[in-house]
Motif scaffolding. Structure first.
Motif, PDB file in Angstrom:
ATOM      1  N   HIS A 117       0.985  -1.205  -0.001  1.00 28.72           N
ATOM      2  CA  HIS A 117       0.098   0.058  -0.050  1.00 28.72           C
ATOM      3  C   HIS A 117       1.002   1.209  -0.067  1.00 28.72           C
ATOM      4  O   HIS A 117       2.065   1.423   0.226  1.00 28.72           O
ATOM      5  CB  HIS A 117      -0.937   0.129   1.254  1.00 28.72           C
ATOM      6  CG  HIS A 117      -0.040   0.196   2.593  1.00 28.72           C
ATOM      7  ND1 HIS A 117       0.667  -1.010   3.108  1.00 28.72           N
ATOM      8  CD2 HIS A 117       0.144   1.261   3.212  1.00 28.72           C
ATOM      9  CE1 HIS A 117       1.252  -0.191   4.163  1.00 28.72           C
ATOM     10  NE2 HIS A 117       1.020   0.961   4.340  1.00 28.72           N
ATOM     11  N   ASP A 119       1.177   5.007   1.734  1.00 27.46           N
ATOM     12  CA  ASP A 119       0.658   6.125   2.767  1.00 27.46           C
ATOM     13  C   ASP A 119       0.142   7.185   2.377  1.00 27.46           C
ATOM     14  O   ASP A 119       0.467   7.625   1.140  1.00 27.46           O
ATOM     15  CB  ASP A 119       1.751   6.201   4.087  1.00 27.46           C
ATOM     16  CG  ASP A 119       2.032   5.180   4.618  1.00 27.46           C
ATOM     17  OD1 ASP A 119       1.242   3.835   4.630  1.00 27.46           O
ATOM     18  OD2 ASP A 119       3.126   4.947   5.166  1.00 27.46           O
ATOM     19  N   ARG A 134       8.739   8.656   6.169  1.00 25.72           N
ATOM     20  CA  ARG A 134       8.692   7.740   7.429  1.00 25.72           C
ATOM     21  C   ARG A 134       9.807   6.849   7.717  1.00 25.72           C
ATOM     22  O   ARG A 134      10.510   6.253   6.647  1.00 25.72           O
ATOM     23  CB  ARG A 134       7.555   6.811   7.288  1.00 25.72           C
ATOM     24  CG  ARG A 134       6.079   7.567   7.667  1.00 25.72           C
ATOM     25  CD  ARG A 134       5.150   6.501   7.818  1.00 25.72           C
ATOM     26  NE  ARG A 134       4.025   7.016   8.580  1.00 25.72           N
ATOM     27  CZ  ARG A 134       2.828   6.323   8.906  1.00 25.72           C
ATOM     28  NH1 ARG A 134       2.743   5.371   8.350  1.00 25.72           N
ATOM     29  NH2 ARG A 134       2.181   6.861   9.860  1.00 25.72           N
ATOM     30  N   HIS A 179       4.559  -0.367  -0.212  1.00 25.40           N
ATOM     31  CA  HIS A 179       5.386  -0.930   0.692  1.00 25.40           C
ATOM     32  C   HIS A 179       4.382  -2.060   1.742  1.00 25.40           C
ATOM     33  O   HIS A 179       3.418  -1.832   1.995  1.00 25.40           O
ATOM     34  CB  HIS A 179       6.079   0.146   1.695  1.00 25.40           C
ATOM     35  CG  HIS A 179       5.229   0.770   2.309  1.00 25.40           C
ATOM     36  ND1 HIS A 179       4.561   2.103   1.903  1.00 25.40           N
ATOM     37  CD2 HIS A 179       4.759   0.988   3.665  1.00 25.40           C
ATOM     38  CE1 HIS A 179       3.961   2.598   2.549  1.00 25.40           C
ATOM     39  NE2 HIS A 179       3.861   2.220   3.768  1.00 25.40           N
TER      40      HIS A 179
HETATM   41 FE   LIG Z   1       2.283   2.053   5.306  1.00 26.80          FE
END
Ligand SMILES: [Fe+2]
Length: 257
Positions: A117, A119, A134, A179
């Motif tokens: 997916h 983010d 992230r 990821h």
């Molecule tokens: Fe994620």
């Protein structure tokens, strides 16, 4: 105007930093409070920073007033138990949004492919400010597990598989790259995930820890890769069929009403 981004993340969308080599008491991730939060896979999360300092994991844009994934409020009852993890999340000095430990139960490579997916860290992020990326700090020593990165969910070409031993430190543009983690074994994997705002502080931090834009992918036999890809296709098709069936049912129900 555009967002402020990291030059180091431009080419591949990820970097791998020097491994963290200090011992950490596992109590820091085992004794904090977890909440059930469905992410990609069988997961629970323990927030260290959340939208309002409460033990919950909702996106900041789902709160009132809605806001982007910045200015996370540290949760004292959690950070007191996890001072080293908190210090690591604060180390760059860049703005921190969501910060939490993920607990992921063992899965398969095919599960990881299905769970791939992107983010939405930058939802409501004001133009002209820093792009949110992230960090993923692996806490447990998951030597056989790996993070899967793709530019396209269903296209295996250019897939990168990054090993996840204890101390692995990844920084990823997770809104750009698809990821998910493939985690093997009998025990859950624990990983500290922090949303950081791009900018000079983050750049200095990435350089300090010798950010590498390319790493060798974990070797996986071709037949396992092929089987995983086939299973991903099968599950996506099954899911689409189920949604279609539900849509038809919903229409029927409406016409009957
Ligand atoms: Fe994620």
């Amino acid at each position: 105007m555009g967002y402020i981004t990291s030059e180091l993340l431009e080419e591949t969308g990820y970097v791998v930093l020097d491994s963290y080599d200090q011992p950490i008491d596992p109590k820091e991730w085992l004794d904090i409070e977890y909440v059930d939060w469905k992410s990609s896979g069988d997961t629970r999360f323990a927030p260290l920073a959340s939208a309002k300092g409460e033990i919950e994991c909702n996106g900041f844009w789902n709160h009132k007033p809605p806001r982007t994934d910045k200015d996370g409020v540290w949760i004292d009852s959690q950070t007191e138990i996890a001072p080293t993890l908190t210090a690591r999340a604060k180390e760059p000095g860049s703005n921190v949004g969501r910060c939490r430990v993920i607990e992921l139960q063992p899965n398969t490579y095919a599960d990881a492919l299905y769970n791939l997916h992107q983010d939405d860290n930058n939802r409501l992020n004001p133009d002209g400010t820093g792009w949110v990326v992230r960090s993923f700090f692996n806490l447990t020593d998951d030597k056989d597990s790996f993070f899967v990165l793709r530019h396209n969910r269903t296209d295996p070409s250019g897939e990168t598989r990054i090993a996840l031993p204890a101390g692995a430190q990844l920084v990823i543009d997770t809104q750009r790259l698809w990821h998910a983690a493939a985690h093997f074994g009998d025990e859950p994997r624990y990983c500290l995930i922090t949303s950081w705002e791009s900018g000079p502080e983050l750049d200095a931090y990435l350089e300090k820890y010798h950010a590498r834009k390319h790493v060798d992918s974990v070797e996986v036999p071709q037949d396992v890769l092929d089987a995983g890809q086939a299973e991903q296709s099968r599950r996506i098709a099954a899911r689409e069929a189920a949604l279609r069936a539900r849509g038809q049912q919903e229409k029927l129900a409406m016409s009957e009403a």
